[in-house]
Enzyme design. Structure first.
Site, PDB file in Angstrom:
ATOM      1  N   SER A  79      58.706  -5.699  30.795  1.00 14.62           N
ATOM      2  CA  SER A  79      59.001  -6.182  32.159  1.00 14.62           C
ATOM      3  C   SER A  79      57.806  -5.986  33.088  1.00 14.62           C
ATOM      4  CB  SER A  79      60.242  -5.490  32.719  1.00 14.62           C
ATOM      5  OG  SER A  79      59.982  -4.136  33.037  1.00 14.62           O
ATOM      6  N   MET A 102      54.324   3.099  24.380  1.00 13.14           N
ATOM      7  CA  MET A 102      54.902   4.427  24.173  1.00 13.14           C
ATOM      8  C   MET A 102      54.063   5.328  23.271  1.00 13.14           C
ATOM      9  SD  MET A 102      57.197   4.056  26.252  1.00 13.14           S
ATOM     10  CE  MET A 102      58.305   5.421  26.212  1.00 13.14           C
ATOM     11  N   ASN A 126      47.640   2.936  33.574  1.00 16.75           N
ATOM     12  CA  ASN A 126      48.985   3.138  33.009  1.00 16.75           C
ATOM     13  C   ASN A 126      49.981   3.194  34.150  1.00 16.75           C
ATOM     14  OD1 ASN A 126      51.021   3.843  31.026  1.00 16.75           O
ATOM     15  ND2 ASN A 126      50.883   5.951  31.786  1.00 16.75           N
ATOM     16  N   HIS A 135      53.526   4.845  35.184  1.00 22.40           N
ATOM     17  CA  HIS A 135      54.372   5.954  34.722  1.00 22.40           C
ATOM     18  C   HIS A 135      55.541   6.137  35.694  1.00 22.40           C
ATOM     19  CE1 HIS A 135      55.288   9.744  32.700  1.00 22.40           C
ATOM     20  NE2 HIS A 135      55.448  10.280  33.901  1.00 22.40           N
TER      21      HIS A 135
HETATM   22  C1  GRF Z   1      59.525   1.527  31.995  1.00 21.04           C
HETATM   23  O1  GRF Z   1      60.597   2.373  32.239  1.00 21.04           O
HETATM   24  C2  GRF Z   1      58.290   2.116  32.586  1.00 21.04           C
HETATM   25  O2  GRF Z   1      58.630   3.096  33.509  1.00 21.04           O
HETATM   26  C3  GRF Z   1      57.562   2.747  31.472  1.00 21.04           C
HETATM   27  O3  GRF Z   1      57.957   2.055  30.303  1.00 21.04           O
HETATM   28  C4  GRF Z   1      59.264   1.512  30.512  1.00 21.04           C
HETATM   29  C5  GRF Z   1      59.370   0.140  29.928  1.00 21.04           C
HETATM   30  O4  GRF Z   1      58.535  -0.700  30.626  1.00 21.04           O
HETATM   31  N1  GRF Z   1      56.148   2.626  31.729  1.00 21.04           N
HETATM   32  P1  GRF Z   1      58.470  -2.289  30.307  1.00 21.04           P
HETATM   33  O5  GRF Z   1      59.764  -2.880  30.809  1.00 21.04           O
HETATM   34  O6  GRF Z   1      58.343  -2.427  28.805  1.00 21.04           O
HETATM   35  O7  GRF Z   1      57.282  -2.773  31.066  1.00 21.04           O
END
Ligand code: GRF
Length: 210
Positions: A17, A96, A113, A115
């Site tokens: 996202s 991740m 990054n 966070h």
């Molecule tokens: C989100 O909760 C963000 O806080 C962390 O990774 C999670 C997923 O992010 N950085 P995304 O929707 O894959 O960008």
């Protein structure tokens, strides 16, 4: 004089996202950049489907043996794939895994990054749960430059949201994610316009209000 578009490489692991928030800002003309490459350590990441629909160059690269970091040959594959597009910025957006010094060196000063906490509070995982357990009155998100300390690099911008009585981890994740989608494109714009760099980053992050 032809100004080359800011080229962004984005590393994702899941929904993506934050990646699509960057693409949205580009499509709305708010960000003069292009996502030149998306890499995922998860072959089933929804982010890869999104890239296919959008025609954004994206690929899954096998992450190697460890769950929590890019290791050895896998890391080299990531580095080489990213170097091929010669990025101005490398964005870890919901990625991740911990990137190791070799990766950081390859793109030094260019890696950011997003966070989901008000760093330096709660580096690492389960940030919303920890904020609730500590009975914090507020939480939020931070965009920072990436160095070899996990979630420890220079903080660029933060956005805050109050924690209301009864808020669950999920409630916080939803409220914070909305702010993430605002501050990440904003930082990319600032970097691409030369308004901030790892070298010039002030010691205190900008406090963003939407
Ligand atoms: C989100 O909760 C963000 O806080 C962390 O990774 C999670 C997923 O992010 N950085 P995304 O929707 O894959 O960008």
């Amino acid at each position: 004089m032809f100004l080359k578009k800011t080229r962004i490489a984005v590393l994702v692991s899941g929904r993506g996202s934050n990646m699509s928030a960057i693409q949205n800002a580009i499509e709305k003309g708010e960000l003069d950049a292009e996502i030149s490459l998306v890499l995922s350590d998860n072959r089933d990441a929804k982010a890869l489907d999104y890239c296919k629909e959008k025609g954004i160059q994206a690929k899954y690269i096998q992450p190697g043996l460890f769950k929590t970091k890019l290791e050895g040959d896998a890391e080299l594959e990531y580095i080489e794939a990213i170097q091929k597009i010669n990025p101005d910025i490398v964005v870890l957006a919901g990625f991740m895994r911990v990137v190791k010094p070799r990766f950081i060196l390859a793109f030094s000063g260019k890696i950011i990054n997003i966070h989901p906490s008000l760093l330096p509070k709660y580096p690492g995982l389960h940030t919303h749960r920890r904020a609730l357990e500590e009975r914090d009155k507020e939480t939020g998100c931070t965009v920072h430059f990436v160095n070899e300390v996990v979630d420890g690099g220079k903080r660029i911008i933060q956005a805050r949201v109050p924690i209301m009585p009864g808020d669950t981890e999920q409630d916080l994740a939803v409220k914070v994610l909305r702010l993430e989608h605002e501050i990440l494109p904003k930082v990319i714009g600032m970097i691409s316009r030369g308004e901030i760099s790892e070298r010039t980053c002030p010691s205190e992050p900008i406090q963003y209000t939407s």
